[in-house]
Design a protein around this motif. Structure first.
Motif, short mmCIF file in Angstrom:
data_model
loop_
_atom_site.label_atom_id
_atom_site.label_comp_id
_atom_site.label_asym_id
_atom_site.label_seq_id
_atom_site.Cartn_x
_atom_site.Cartn_y
_atom_site.Cartn_z
N PHE A 11 0.84 -1.20 0.00
CA PHE A 11 0.00 0.00 0.00
C PHE A 11 0.88 1.26 0.00
N CYS A 57 -10.26 6.98 4.18
CA CYS A 57 -9.67 5.63 4.08
C CYS A 57 -8.52 5.49 5.07
N ILE A 58 -8.51 4.39 5.81
CA ILE A 58 -7.46 4.19 6.82
C ILE A 58 -6.37 3.22 6.36
N GLY A 59 -6.45 2.78 5.11
CA GLY A 59 -5.39 1.90 4.60
C GLY A 59 -5.30 0.56 5.31
N CYS A 60 -6.47 0.04 5.73
CA CYS A 60 -6.43 -1.19 6.52
C CYS A 60 -6.27 -2.44 5.66
N GLY A 61 -6.77 -2.38 4.42
CA GLY A 61 -6.64 -3.54 3.54
C GLY A 61 -7.83 -4.49 3.55
N ALA A 62 -8.89 -4.13 4.26
CA ALA A 62 -10.06 -5.01 4.29
C ALA A 62 -10.65 -5.20 2.90
N CYS A 63 -10.59 -4.15 2.10
CA CYS A 63 -11.14 -4.22 0.74
C CYS A 63 -10.44 -5.31 -0.07
N LEU A 74 -10.41 -0.26 -4.59
CA LEU A 74 -11.15 0.67 -3.73
C LEU A 74 -10.17 1.61 -3.02
N PHE A 75 -9.12 1.03 -2.46
CA PHE A 75 -8.09 1.81 -1.78
C PHE A 75 -7.51 2.86 -2.74
N CYS A 119 -15.67 -2.35 3.78
CA CYS A 119 -14.86 -1.20 4.18
C CYS A 119 -15.39 -0.56 5.45
N PRO A 120 -14.57 -0.46 6.49
CA PRO A 120 -15.03 0.13 7.75
C PRO A 120 -15.34 1.61 7.63
N LYS A 121 -14.81 2.26 6.63
CA LYS A 121 -15.04 3.69 6.46
C LYS A 121 -16.09 3.96 5.37
N ILE A 156 -16.18 3.56 2.19
CA ILE A 156 -15.75 4.19 0.95
C ILE A 156 -16.66 3.64 -0.16
S1 SF4 Z 1 -11.25 -1.23 3.33
FE1 SF4 Z 1 -11.77 0.93 3.10
S2 SF4 Z 1 -10.55 1.96 4.67
FE2 SF4 Z 1 -9.66 -0.09 4.44
S3 SF4 Z 1 -8.06 0.21 2.88
FE3 SF4 Z 1 -9.87 -0.41 1.78
S4 SF4 Z 1 -10.82 1.54 1.15
FE4 SF4 Z 1 -9.37 2.03 2.78
#
Ligand code: SF4
Ligand SMILES: Cc1cc2nc3c(=O)[nH]c(=O)nc-3n(C[C@H](O)[C@H](O)[C@H](O)COP(=O)(O)OP(=O)(O)OC[C@H]3O[C@@H](n4cnc5c(N)ncnc54)[C@H](O)[C@@H]3O)c2cc1C
Ligand code: FES
Lengths: 247, 674
Positions: A119, A158-164, A175-176, A223-225, A227
């Motif tokens: 990322f 976006c918090i860059g968590c990688g869930a997407c 998505l990120f 996505c927790p945020k 997006i």
């Molecule tokens: S899941 Fe959402 S918050 Fe997390 S990295 Fe992907 S776009 Fe960003």
């Protein structure tokens, strides 16, 4: 409450891992999911077993450090981060499966900990506005229409968590990437590098081994945020424009 | 309110007259040392000092910059901004953080906003007023030349961030919006909903990654600094542990910058991230960097109360909520168990509005926190009983919802209110929130001069890790300002004065000082892994935190502090003999990481208590039970304590050096927010 946990354990990146089963009691509904794992780790430590490695830092849903597959869902059953998930979302006696993010571009380092350095490298490829310290014009010299500012903010969360990525059957980070493209593309300051930004970021994304997007939408759902999926349309649109411009 | 900035020049005593102290509670716990001065701040009118210093600081030829190696520990606002700026200038920078990405530093969690004296609202703001508010808010315990500079460069920060694409809140006309924040009467806080720190940090992170791509900065993530390398009295590098492989590495450089954040986690429960620590700063302290005012701790009034023994951290609810939320407790103890919605208006005590009519709910944090504690001590707290006392007060949005509508409140605060609901399971739109003070920020930190250089030449300290700007209490929205001021606009100028003396002598990895530093790190790790005792690291940390909160928290007394020092010493001995750390040195080992941090917290906790014991006055976040007015307000003693307490490491009996605080542009007054 009492729970049975099936947890992925893997000593390091080069050794194969497998699922282990643990029982944990004394879990209260007010605990966060990670506090529940803290309790388990205290118990493991007391009986001489090495605690389970998992990432977390802020524990308030903003740093993006935490992230687990919980019963096959990225960050579990609620639209939030793993650290903000509370045990009141589970029932007494439940069996919960806990795994790390699964993606070729996120290698497992140990147990539930993965490497998301890819990322950072996508951002290095163009996820910024080039302005050296001290060379900025007066902030009010360029007004930004409120609607653009609001959209930019909404996707910049976006918090860059990688869930997407973890949720996507193709392991795509669209998505990120789309969130960053949209954030900077909504602002007048982001225009000069708009074409090069998207082409370079997409090239790095593919180079890292992330998969292509086939519009499934699992990313946005996980996505927790929250997006929105339309950032991927924006990404594709910007990419087409850039190609037309000869990038 | 006649709270106008006071610009009369006051006579000040010369530097060399020692301050008289007639009661020394800490006698026997420390050794008095020579007074210190900040020799770098230019004299002359306060508004000219920074320009003078910038002009006088030597320049480094662009062609030489590439050959100068800079280590920056920390990628929060203070570290990422410095690394990006130094990289842009062409220096060779190595940047370190313990998280898996620079973007996750704890600055990311800041919610409310960032101050700047832009005066966009035409409400009478100016650099001078921001300076004045900050010195007053800090209860006249900060160094005026530093604070003035902070106020002066604040305006550049906003310009820089906007140019980077930070999506600040805007008005319909497209211009930037502002809000007001605790302790001041102008609107100078810029914000990005409740996620200002995140947006500012992403801006700095992107600037940093741009330099990584340009090849000027190399980032080392999941690398923890465990020792400072000092050669012939100057800082020349650090020893790190690769947190994935366990490899211990030596990194040599010409200059080292610590931007490693605050140490609030010495209290175990705080609003800091799990990994926030004092290790980088403490290792430097042990090698000769003085630690200044370690007891100055900020306890934030609006946090979610503790819910049980499993609690791993506390969550802040931004102070911006105090702009629209009203704080109250029931007038009658008997009402404390009732549903708050059933308590009639006349039975509610809006205690901040009552005691402090001119600032009301917007009094500074230290004052709001102590008032809440007093209400709960009186038995009028709300929420579940923890050890026989209800520790909570209401923060009520009912009036705001009536005034602004639910949508209006949502637009301003929705992510905060959602977070509250997620954590507590209660809906703040329908019933008042419960809040209680929690440890949040430390004003204390490594001592630095006007150039932000510590007492070890070549070691600079920025952001929350230094002590410089906030005195005994920090105003809301001023830490983000300080972190970015230090990193973007101050350090890059002052550090060049040091680097201009280069190139420095090359150091080899087998220099005895380097070998010794590395060995001390491996020995310590070896010790933790071989004790094989019975108690987990966390259980020690929790116990230390309880001691600190009980005796070195919102109210401190001579007997309590002395007791705390004994307890900490006992617990520390037990820790070294009885801690249980499993796993190996050469793998990812989170217990081992925590063991090193907790070991340093013990020593820091002790010093905090000694510092608090020495300061028999109440100022800002430091409240000594022995020093209060008749109506329970903090009482300062400027005749005895108008100094920075800078502690030199010397084992259990540290040496105290005093830096006298001299105000030329502001007159010292007792603070009043009534
Ligand atoms: S899941 Fe959402 S918050 Fe997390 S990295 Fe992907 S776009 Fe960003
Ligand atoms: C919940 C919360 C809300 C806040 N809200 C506001 C606000 O609205 N406005 C405001 O002005 N201030 C606010 N503050 C305060 C402010 O956020 C912090 O003081 C500030 O961000 C600190 O920045 P920093 O760069 O000094 O440190 P940090 O952001 O904490 O960064 C520290 C860095 O050092 C690294 N590090 C630490 N130790 C080591 C080590 N041993 N080895 C390697 N790396 C290490 C970390 O990895 C990290 O990168 C808030 C604080 C909290 C906790
Ligand atoms: S730990 Fe920071 S988002 Fe979960």
């Amino acid at each position: 409450m009492k729970l049975t946990l099936k947890i992925w354990r893997q000593p390091d990146a080069s050794t194969a891992g497998k699922m282990h089963t643990y029982d944990v009691d004394d879990v209260s509904a007010d605990m966060s999911f990670l506090e529940m794992l803290d309790v388990l780790n205290e118990q493991l430590n007391a009986r001489g077993e090495e605690p389970i490695a998992f990432d977390s830092d802020c524990r308030e849903g903003i740093c993006g450090m935490c992230g687990l597959m919980i019963n096959g869902e990225a960050h579990g059953p609620v639209t939030t981060t793993t650290c903000q998930l509370h045990m009141r979302s589970f029932v007494d006696g439940e069996t919960i499966t806990i795994e790390p993010w699964r993606s070729d571009a996120f290698p497992v380092l140990k147990d539930l900990v993965v490497d998301r350095g890819s990322f950072d490298r996508i951002i290095q490829a163009g996820g910024y506005i080039s302005v050296n310290t001290g060379s900025a014009p007066e902030a009010h010299s360029v007004p930004v229409p409120r609607d653009n500012a609001v959209r930019a903010f909404n996707v910049a969360t976006c918090i860059g968590c990688g869930a997407c990525v973890a949720a996507c059957p193709n392991g795509s980070a669209s998505l990120f990437m789309g969130a960053k493209i949209t954030h900077l593309g909504e602002l007048p300051q982001g225009q000069p590098e708009r074409d090069s930004r998207v082409t370079n970021m997409v090239a790095q994304h593919d180079h890292e081994g992330f998969g292509g997007c086939t519009n499934i939408g699992a990313c946005s759902a996980a996505c927790p945020k929250e997006i929105p999926l339309d950032v991927i349309s924006q990404l594709n649109k910007d990419l087409r424009t850039a190609i037309k411009h000869g990038h | 309110m006649t709270d106008m900035p006071d610009t009369t020049l006051t006579n000040h005593p010369s530097h060399d007259v020692p301050l008289e102290v007639d009661t020394d509670d800490a006698a026997g716990y420390y050794t008095p040392g020579a007074p210190i001065k900040d020799t770098k701040a230019p004299s002359g009118p306060i508004a000219d000092r920074w320009q003078t210093r910038k002009f006088e600081a030597k320049l480094v030829n662009p062609a030489n910059r590439r050959k100068l190696n800079v280590i920056i520990v920390g990628t929060g606002l203070a570290g990422a901004s410095a690394a990006a700026t130094m990289g842009e200038a062409g220096y060779n920078v190595k940047s370190f953080c313990y998280q898996d990405s620079p973007r996750r530093a704890h600055s990311i969690a800041a919610q409310g906003g960032i101050n700047a004296a832009k005066n966009y609202k035409e409400d009478g703001d100016s650099a001078h007023r921001l300076f004045y508010d900050t010195v007053k808010g800090g209860d006249y315990r900060s160094r005026e030349s530093n604070v003035y500079r902070l106020a002066e460069v604040s305006v550049n920060i906003i310009d820089q961030c906007v140019a980077q694409g930070v999506p600040f809140a805007r008005e319909y006309g497209g211009l930037l919006d502002n809000r007001s924040f605790g302790g001041v009467q102008v609107s100078r806080t810029f914000y990005a909903r409740g996620q200002t720190g995140q947006q500012l940090l992403i801006g700095a992170y992107q600037a940093l990654e741009r330099q990584v791509a340009a090849g000027t900065v190399k980032t080392y993530t999941r690398h923890e600094m465990l020792e400072l390398i000092v050669v012939d009295g100057t800082a020349r590098g650090i020893i790190t542990r690769d947190m994935v492989t366990g490899k211990i590495d030596t990194h040599l450089a010409d200059v080292v910058v610590l931007a490693s954040g605050g140490y609030g986690n010495v209290f175990y429960l705080s609003t800091n991230a799990m990994g926030c620590n004092v290790t980088a700063a403490w290792r430097a302290h042990r090698k000769g960097a003085y630690m200044a005012n370690p007891c100055y701790t900020q306890i934030h009034p609006t946090c979610i109360p503790v819910s049980g023994a499993h609690q791993s951290k506390l969550t802040l609810m931004s102070e911006s909520l105090r702009n629209d939320g009203r704080i109250w407790v029931p007038k009658k103890k008997a009402d404390c168990e009732k549903d708050p919605r059933d308590i009639a208006e006349e039975d509610r005590d809006y205690f901040l509005e009552r005691i402090y009519p001119s600032f009301g709910n917007l009094v500074p944090r230290d004052i709001a926190s102590r008032a809440a504690k007093n209400m709960c001590d009186e038995g009028r707290g709300v929420g579940p009983e923890v050890e026989g006392v209800r520790r909570g007060v209401y923060l009520d949005f009912a009036d705001a919802i009536q005034r602004l509508g639910r949508d209006g409140v949502e637009e301003k605060y929705d992510n905060l209110l959602d977070m509250y609901e997620r954590i507590t399971g209660e809906n703040p739109y329908e019933q008042p929130m419960r809040i209680y003070p929690a440890v949040h920020y430390v004003m204390g930190g490594l001592w630095v001069d006007y150039d932000l250089q510590s007492t070890i030449p070549g070691l600079f300290v920025t952001g929350e890790a230094n002590f410089s700007d906030h005195g005994a209490n920090r105003l809301g929205a001023s830490a983000l300002m300080q972190g970015l001021a230090d990193g973007y606009f101050v350090l890059p100028h002052t550090i060049r004065d040091y680097l201009a003396d280069g190139p420095f002598e090359k150091i080899s990895e087998d220099h005895p000082a380097v070998v010794e530093a590395k060995k001390s790190v491996t020995d310590r790790i070896e010790h933790f892994l071989t004790v094989n005792g019975t108690r987990s690291v966390d259980s020690y940390h929790r116990e230390l935190g309880n001691i600190m909160w009980e005796y070195c928290g919102m109210e401190r007394t001579e007997t309590g502090l002395k007791k705390a020092i004994d307890l900490i010493r006992g617990l520390k001995d037990d820790f070294y003999r009885n801690v249980k750390v499993l796993g190996t040195a050469d793998s990812l080992n989170q217990s081992l990481e925590k063991a090193g941090r907790v070991a340093d917290f013990f020593e820091l906790g002790e010093l905090m208590c000694i510092d608090a014991l020495n300061r028999r006055e109440s100022c800002g976040g430091h409240f000594r039970g022995e020093s209060q007015t008749e109506d329970g307000e903090a009482l300062r003693h400027d005749d005895q304590f108008a100094y920075v307490a800078a502690w030199e490491y010397a084992g259990e009996t540290p040496v105290l050096h005093k830096e006298e605080l001299i105000y030329t542009a502001i007159e010292m007054k007792q603070r009043s927010y009534k």
